[in-house]
Design a protein around this motif. Structure first.
Motif, mmCIF file in Angstrom:
data_model
loop_
_atom_site.group_PDB
_atom_site.id
_atom_site.type_symbol
_atom_site.label_atom_id
_atom_site.label_comp_id
_atom_site.label_asym_id
_atom_site.label_seq_id
_atom_site.Cartn_x
_atom_site.Cartn_y
_atom_site.Cartn_z
ATOM 1 N N ILE A 1 0.857 -1.184 0.000
ATOM 2 C CA ILE A 1 0.000 0.000 0.000
ATOM 3 C C ILE A 1 0.893 1.234 0.000
ATOM 4 O O ILE A 1 1.854 1.301 0.785
ATOM 5 C CB ILE A 1 -0.907 0.041 1.251
ATOM 6 N N PRO A 2 0.610 2.237 -0.829
ATOM 7 C CA PRO A 2 1.358 3.496 -0.729
ATOM 8 C C PRO A 2 1.282 4.054 0.684
ATOM 9 O O PRO A 2 0.244 3.954 1.355
ATOM 10 C CB PRO A 2 0.647 4.409 -1.735
ATOM 11 N N ALA A 3 2.373 4.628 1.161
ATOM 12 C CA ALA A 3 2.487 4.991 2.578
ATOM 13 C C ALA A 3 1.390 5.949 3.040
ATOM 14 O O ALA A 3 0.781 5.746 4.104
ATOM 15 C CB ALA A 3 3.861 5.598 2.846
ATOM 16 N N LEU A 4 1.132 7.014 2.282
ATOM 17 C CA LEU A 4 0.122 7.986 2.710
ATOM 18 C C LEU A 4 -1.254 7.345 2.773
ATOM 19 O O LEU A 4 -2.019 7.578 3.715
ATOM 20 C CB LEU A 4 0.113 9.185 1.759
ATOM 21 N N GLN A 5 -1.561 6.514 1.793
ATOM 22 C CA GLN A 5 -2.844 5.807 1.810
ATOM 23 C C GLN A 5 -2.942 4.904 3.031
ATOM 24 O O GLN A 5 -3.993 4.829 3.685
ATOM 25 C CB GLN A 5 -2.998 4.992 0.524
ATOM 26 N N ALA A 6 -1.842 4.212 3.355
ATOM 27 C CA ALA A 6 -1.843 3.323 4.517
ATOM 28 C C ALA A 6 -2.028 4.105 5.811
ATOM 29 O O ALA A 6 -2.774 3.687 6.708
ATOM 30 C CB ALA A 6 -0.533 2.527 4.570
ATOM 31 N N ALA A 7 -1.355 5.260 5.936
ATOM 32 C CA ALA A 7 -1.484 6.069 7.151
ATOM 33 C C ALA A 7 -2.915 6.575 7.325
ATOM 34 O O ALA A 7 -3.475 6.525 8.431
ATOM 35 C CB ALA A 7 -0.513 7.248 7.100
ATOM 36 N N ASN A 8 -3.516 7.040 6.252
ATOM 37 C CA ASN A 8 -4.892 7.540 6.332
ATOM 38 C C ASN A 8 -5.867 6.411 6.649
ATOM 39 O O ASN A 8 -6.831 6.600 7.405
ATOM 40 C CB ASN A 8 -5.275 8.228 5.025
ATOM 41 N N PHE A 9 -5.621 5.248 6.072
ATOM 42 C CA PHE A 9 -6.465 4.094 6.363
ATOM 43 C C PHE A 9 -6.378 3.720 7.840
ATOM 44 O O PHE A 9 -7.402 3.465 8.498
ATOM 45 C CB PHE A 9 -6.044 2.913 5.492
ATOM 46 N N CYS A 10 -5.150 3.687 8.369
ATOM 47 C CA CYS A 10 -4.965 3.353 9.784
ATOM 48 C C CYS A 10 -5.655 4.370 10.685
ATOM 49 O O CYS A 10 -6.262 4.001 11.704
ATOM 50 C CB CYS A 10 -3.474 3.291 10.115
ATOM 51 N N ALA A 11 -5.582 5.640 10.333
ATOM 52 C CA ALA A 11 -6.254 6.673 11.130
ATOM 53 C C ALA A 11 -7.755 6.432 11.146
ATOM 54 O O ALA A 11 -8.419 6.593 12.183
ATOM 55 C CB ALA A 11 -5.937 8.051 10.559
ATOM 56 N N GLY A 12 -8.305 6.017 10.002
ATOM 57 C CA GLY A 12 -9.734 5.729 9.940
ATOM 58 C C GLY A 12 -10.118 4.523 10.772
ATOM 59 O O GLY A 12 -11.152 4.528 11.448
ATOM 60 N N VAL A 13 -9.298 3.478 10.750
ATOM 61 C CA VAL A 13 -9.576 2.284 11.555
ATOM 62 C C VAL A 13 -9.534 2.630 13.039
ATOM 63 O O VAL A 13 -10.385 2.199 13.824
ATOM 64 C CB VAL A 13 -8.570 1.166 11.233
ATOM 65 N N ALA A 14 -8.545 3.435 13.444
ATOM 66 C CA ALA A 14 -8.409 3.807 14.848
ATOM 67 C C ALA A 14 -9.595 4.628 15.332
ATOM 68 O O ALA A 14 -9.993 4.540 16.499
ATOM 69 C CB ALA A 14 -7.117 4.592 15.060
#
Length: 500
Positions: free
Chosen positions: A239-252
């Motif tokens: 996963i591209p890093a920025l996409q992964a970070a935003n996804f993780c923020a949404g899960v949290a």
């Protein structure tokens, strides 16, 4: 008697005997039995139990009483299973919970009474073995490896294959839940405090972050489900890093059950927001180019560490493909096919040559499938082979090649999801040429590809010619002419046969 460690084996035993690895973590315990310890050990049994040994450790300093009882029951089962399977060597590795708990030594002693000789490893050693696991499954790994356990997160630099600076941070989900009072904003600050002390992570900016651990694999499953990703293989999911970070923020931030979207256990769901916070924090600290999920970690790294250096250097994908060809192909000679198709792919780079070599080795695996479904079976099997050392895009290229080799078409509906997520039209066109070449070669020789040592292909700007010795002229027939013509058409060439 305690089960001995694998490093006590003779070299002959190591190459032939099955080996078991028991991994005792803060959240789960797992037994994996491998066929043998080699460059690509194959799991023949895999069982995990979420015991939560580390629940309450942050506040009490001791292992969870409930977790201890559950773990002892299931570790006794693991010991019995190993004996019943005839496994003489079981590695028992314990991580954060047992090394941090006051009563950890008591638990280790109780396991000794069960016949399990436990090795409690340090945080730095855990990081090292996890990184070796990443390298065993992704030999060209370059960046930072991170392993998320229930009680800790290990990070270690992989600098063009060499292991570098490392750290073990107390930010596993179980520990974060307790330390934060089950409040994600507080947990985020705890994570940031620990990561801010690891300034070396910034030096790996724009390189790759390789992540290991059950909680992060659950995140990958969830991301796949939400994006309708066509390949549910965790290893090397990227996963591209920025996409992964935003996804993780949404899960949290999302207070909901995720098991309806992806197959995630209830206990894993409870800790998922905290695992997501840790990964988000790591991404924002390091700023990698992408996040790559690795199915290989501590256990595989430990086995890899036991191998001789020369075996560690073997390409795991080539080794796996060669083993499959030797055991399941009819006549072998995949390497002959590689040389025979060289002239069709002039100017290819080394990664492309490596992938073509693998496709040739795998080109005779599906001969025993039902002929009406052979091409689809070949496609599905190759797409999901339990091998490592390749990206998802490379898996897709190999699968398309196998589809074409067994008579499928490049416009088959089965390829539609791959076109959307993994493949370009240029990659499909190349796979079509190779698949048609393999189909022609196997037809021409009846699978006895050793005959190709005397038969050639000559590609010119206008024509594709088959160079056929006079004494082998009888190999030519209506089917072979038709398949040579199909290959020439894919190359935009006329075709002919030259007798030599």
């Amino acid at each position: 008697m305690p089960i001995p460690f694998a490093h006590d084996w003779t070299e002959t035993t190591r190459r032939s005997a099955r080996i078991g690895v028991i991994d005792i973590g803060s959240n789960s315990i797992r037994l994996v039995v491998y066929d043998r310890n080699c460059r690509l050990p194959v799991p023949i049994f895999n069982e995990k139990v979420l015991c939560g040994l580390g629940r309450g450790l942050e506040t009490s300093g001791n292992l969870s009483a409930e977790g201890v009882a559950l773990a002892l029951t299931n570790l006794a089962r693991f010991r019995t299973l190993a004996t019943a399977m005839g496994i003489e060597h079981v590695e028992v590795l314990a991580t954060a919970a047992l090394r941090d708990a006051r009563d950890g030594p008591d638990f280790v002693a109780r396991l000794g009474a069960l016949g399990l000789n436990v090795r409690v490893i340090s945080g730095e050693e855990e990081a090292r073995l996890s990184a070796l696991g990443v390298l065993s499954g992704t030999p060209d790994a370059d960046g930072v490896a991170a392993d998320m356990g229930g009680g800790s997160m290990e990070v270690i630099a992989i600098d063009r294959g060499n292991l570098g600076q490392r750290a073990s941070l107390p930010v596993g989900p179980l520990r974060l839940i307790e330390a934060s009072g089950d409040r994600t904003p507080v947990a985020a600050r705890i994570i940031e405090q620990h990561l801010s002390k690891q300034s070396w992570l910034k030096t790996y900016r724009k390189r790759r972050l390789y992540v290991v651990g059950g909680s992060w694999r659950a995140l990958a499953k969830l991301h796949m489900a939400r994006n309708n990703y066509p390949l549910r293989v965790i290893h090397h999911y990227t996963i591209p890093a920025l996409q992964a970070a935003n996804f993780c923020a949404g899960v949290a931030a999302q207070a909901a059950s995720y098991d309806k979207e992806a197959p995630i256990s209830r206990r894993r769901v409870d800790s998922l927001p905290y695992a997501a916070l840790a990964l988000e924090g790591l991404i924002r600290t390091m700023e990698p180019a992408s996040v790559v999920f690795s199915a290989y970690g501590l256990r595989e790294g430990h086995l890899f560490d036991l191998l001789p250096t020369e075996e560690q250097r073997l390409d795991p994908l080539i080794r796996a493909a060669a083993d499959l060809a030797a055991h399941q192909g009819r006549f072998g000679a995949g390497e002959i096919l590689t040389a025979w198709t060289d002239g069709l792919f002039a100017g290819e780079d080394l990664p492309a040559l490596r992938l073509r070599r693998v496709a040739c080795l795998l080109s005779d695996l599906s001969w025993a499938e039902h002929p009406d479904y052979r091409s689809e079976h070949a496609f599905e099997r190759v797409l999901r082979l339990p091998v490592v050392g390749l990206t998802h895009g490379e898996r897709a290229v190999l699968a398309v090649t196998s589809l074409i080799r067994y008579g499928g078409r490049a416009d088959h509906d089965i390829l539609r999801p791959l076109r959307q997520h993994l493949l370009t039209e240029a990659q499909i066109a190349r796979a079509e040429v190779l698949g048609l070449a393999l189909r022609f070669a196997h037809s021409l020789t009846g699978g006895v590809t050793g005959l190709l040592n005397r038969i050639g292909l000559r590609l010119s700007p206008e024509r594709l010619d088959l160079l056929l010795p006079a004494d082998l002229a009888g190999l030519r027939g209506e089917v072979t002419d038709r398949r040579l013509e199909a290959l020439a058409k894919a190359l935009n060439r006329d075709w002919g046969i030259q007798h030599t």
